[in-house]
Each structure stands twice: as structure tokens, then as C-alpha cells.
Design a protein around this motif. Structure first.
Motif, mmCIF file in Angstrom:
data_model
loop_
_atom_site.group_PDB
_atom_site.id
_atom_site.type_symbol
_atom_site.label_atom_id
_atom_site.label_comp_id
_atom_site.label_asym_id
_atom_site.label_seq_id
_atom_site.Cartn_x
_atom_site.Cartn_y
_atom_site.Cartn_z
ATOM 1 N N THR A 186 18.735 -13.500 -19.871
ATOM 2 C CA THR A 186 19.839 -13.186 -18.965
ATOM 3 C C THR A 186 20.655 -14.454 -18.789
ATOM 4 O OG1 THR A 186 18.484 -13.675 -17.023
ATOM 5 C CG2 THR A 186 18.595 -11.374 -17.755
ATOM 6 N N PHE A 187 21.886 -14.290 -18.313
ATOM 7 C CA PHE A 187 22.817 -15.405 -18.153
ATOM 8 C C PHE A 187 23.197 -15.515 -16.680
ATOM 9 C CE2 PHE A 187 23.179 -13.465 -22.292
ATOM 10 C CZ PHE A 187 23.084 -14.545 -23.146
ATOM 11 N N ASP A 234 36.117 -13.543 -7.805
ATOM 12 C CA ASP A 234 35.885 -12.136 -7.463
ATOM 13 C C ASP A 234 34.860 -11.472 -8.375
ATOM 14 O OD1 ASP A 234 37.716 -12.405 -5.442
ATOM 15 O OD2 ASP A 234 39.361 -11.424 -6.505
ATOM 16 N N GLN A 235 34.730 -11.974 -9.609
ATOM 17 C CA GLN A 235 33.774 -11.378 -10.541
ATOM 18 C C GLN A 235 32.382 -12.005 -10.439
ATOM 19 O OE1 GLN A 235 35.198 -10.686 -14.529
ATOM 20 N NE2 GLN A 235 37.123 -9.798 -13.824
ATOM 21 N N ILE A 243 34.357 -10.690 -21.876
ATOM 22 C CA ILE A 243 33.165 -10.790 -22.721
ATOM 23 C C ILE A 243 31.906 -10.939 -21.863
ATOM 24 C CG2 ILE A 243 31.960 -12.193 -24.438
ATOM 25 C CD1 ILE A 243 34.198 -10.542 -25.619
ATOM 26 N N LEU A 244 31.976 -11.767 -20.846
ATOM 27 C CA LEU A 244 30.826 -11.945 -19.955
ATOM 28 C C LEU A 244 30.451 -10.641 -19.267
ATOM 29 C CD1 LEU A 244 31.714 -15.375 -18.274
ATOM 30 C CD2 LEU A 244 30.010 -14.968 -20.052
ATOM 31 N N ARG A 245 31.452 -9.894 -18.845
ATOM 32 C CA ARG A 245 31.195 -8.627 -18.153
ATOM 33 C C ARG A 245 30.491 -7.628 -19.069
ATOM 34 N NH1 ARG A 245 35.907 -7.961 -16.347
ATOM 35 N NH2 ARG A 245 36.693 -6.554 -17.954
ATOM 36 N N GLN A 246 30.827 -7.642 -20.348
ATOM 37 C CA GLN A 246 30.186 -6.728 -21.295
ATOM 38 C C GLN A 246 28.683 -6.960 -21.388
ATOM 39 O OE1 GLN A 246 32.151 -6.781 -25.161
ATOM 40 N NE2 GLN A 246 34.167 -6.891 -24.183
ATOM 41 N N TYR A 247 28.257 -8.179 -21.118
ATOM 42 C CA TYR A 247 26.830 -8.512 -21.197
ATOM 43 C C TYR A 247 26.201 -8.708 -19.814
ATOM 44 C CZ TYR A 247 27.255 -9.020 -26.234
ATOM 45 O OH TYR A 247 27.448 -8.772 -27.590
ATOM 46 N N ASN A 248 26.934 -8.301 -18.790
ATOM 47 C CA ASN A 248 26.458 -8.466 -17.415
ATOM 48 C C ASN A 248 26.049 -9.917 -17.166
ATOM 49 O OD1 ASN A 248 25.870 -7.497 -14.816
ATOM 50 N ND2 ASN A 248 23.717 -7.165 -15.310
ATOM 51 N N ALA A 249 26.828 -10.828 -17.705
ATOM 52 C CA ALA A 249 26.513 -12.253 -17.643
ATOM 53 C C ALA A 249 27.329 -12.950 -16.559
ATOM 54 C CB ALA A 249 26.793 -12.903 -18.996
#
Length: 216
Positions: free
Chosen positions: A211-212, A78-79, A49-55
Motif C-alpha cells: 500500500t502507499f 482535499d484528496q 494516477i494515485l487515486r486509481q491505486y487508492n494511494a
């Protein structure tokens, strides 16, 4: 049942000025944090979910869970997310001697350190006390050891089964503003509320230009 307010009162922050309650910023930034993981499937879902929002976010991990799920912990790092220490056994500081409490924290830090490849001067040690409860002496000792003690500006109350998911969302969007540190949990107990609340929070603030970021 919400006993502690979702929004941390300013007078509480003023009583403990050496703890970090929020980040001072002029930008539209939120600092999402996740306690109690890593937890199989749930932490993976959070990362997706975080990756979908570039968070980016900060994960305050329990040492015992790191030890049981090392590959999942590595995936968090790693992310590009920040890592914080949440003790090895999720200790409530008030119930333990300072010596045993610090020993539990250091055990977790040694485990975290074994995964980190970045040991530059920019590397910072973050700690959040489970339940937000620890002794003043424990707090001072942790700071002597170089920890930045991270509290919160906003509690989602996602772990509370008596709270509806819609109320968790309201807790966040009615209180979080630029620089807020917001608490979620990537845990089994919180998952039902988190599944609804996290995507809604990300969408709500993204559409408003936020932004997050991970703590730094």
C-alpha cells in the motif's frame, strides 16, 4: 547522469540520524513523495494516477507555486495527501544565509497554514531541502521550529533528462522496500519520465501486496 546513488547508503543515514530517511514498519508500505509542485496538468495527472491505486502520498510544495496555483494546491489537500514545505523559491541552502533561508521557509509555511483546517496536535510540519542541500545550522534551526526534515531512501531520478524512463523505474524497484521514502517530482522537467515510471511503480508494488501511504 546519476552522481548520487538511487539508494541512499546506510553510512550516509548514520551521519545524519536526526533526519528522516525512511519509515520503520513491519508492513508492506511505501511512502511516495513529489517535489516542486503544484504544477498545472502534471499534478492533476499525478493525483488521478494515485487515486486509481487508492494511494496516498506527500507533496513537498514550492511556496511560489502554491501562490500561483491555489486551487490546485487545495485539490491536493482535499484528496487526502500530506503536504511538505520545499521553500518558497526552491533555494539551495548552501548558497544562502541561515536567516534568509529560514525566512523563505517560514513564508511558505504561512501560506500552507492558510489552507489547512486541521490544527490538531496530530498536525506535523514536514520539510525537504531542495537539492537535498542545506547547512547544518539551517537544519538545526528548522528542527527548533518544529519541522520534521524528510530526506529519502530512494531517488527515482525522474528529473534527469539523460536518464531513460526505464532506468528511473529500475532505480525504484531495485531499491525500494517496506518503509522506503521514494522521491518523484510533479514538475515539467520530470514529466516525461514520470508518466512512464509512476504507473509502473504503482502497479508493480500493488501486485506484491504493498500500500502507499502519506507521511504522518
Amino acid at each position: 547522469m546519476q552522481v548520487i546513488p538511487a539508494k541512499t547508503p546506510d553510512f550516509v543515514k548514520s551521519l545524519f540520524p536526526n533526519l528522516v530517511w525512511n519509515i520503520t514498519t513491519n508492513n508492506k508500505e511505501l511512502y511516495l513523495t513529489f517535489d516542486d509542485g503544484p504544477t498545472p496538468e502534471i499534478t492533476v495527472w499525478v493525483l488521478d494516477i494515485l487515486r486509481q491505486y487508492n494511494a496516498k502520498a506527500t507533496f513537498f510544495c514550492i511556496g511560489n507555486n502554491i501562490e500561483k496555483h491555489p486551487k490546485l494546491f487545495s485539490k491536493v489537500i482535499d484528496q487526502g495527501h500530506a503536504i511538505g514545505n520545499h521553500t518558497f523559491n526552491h533555494l539551495k541552502g548552501w548558497r544562502h544565509t541561515t536567516k534568509n533561508y529560514i525566512k523563505d521557509v517560514v513564508r511558505t509555511e504561512s501560506l500552507i497554514d492558510s489552507f489547512h483546517t486541521d490544527h490538531s496536535e496530530n498536525y506535523r510540519k514536514f520539510f525537504r531541502p531542495p537539492y537535498g542541500k542545506f547547512k547544518v545550522k539551517q537544519s538545526k534551526k528548522l528542527q527548533e521550529l518544529g519541522y520534521n526534515i524528510i530526506m529519502w531512501d530512494v531517488l527515482s531520478y525522474d528529473w534527469d533528462s539523460s536518464i531513460k524512463a526505464e532506468d528511473c523505474l529500475k532505480n525504484v524497484i531495485s531499491s525500494a522496500k517496506a518503509g522506503s521514502i521514494v522521491v518523484f517530482h510533479d514538475s515539467i522537467k520530470a514529466y516525461k519520465n514520470l508518466q512512464y515510471t509512476l504507473p509502473e511503480v504503482l502497479e508493480y508494488y500493488t501486485t506484491r501486496g504493498y500500500t502507499f501511504k502519506a507521511l504522518y
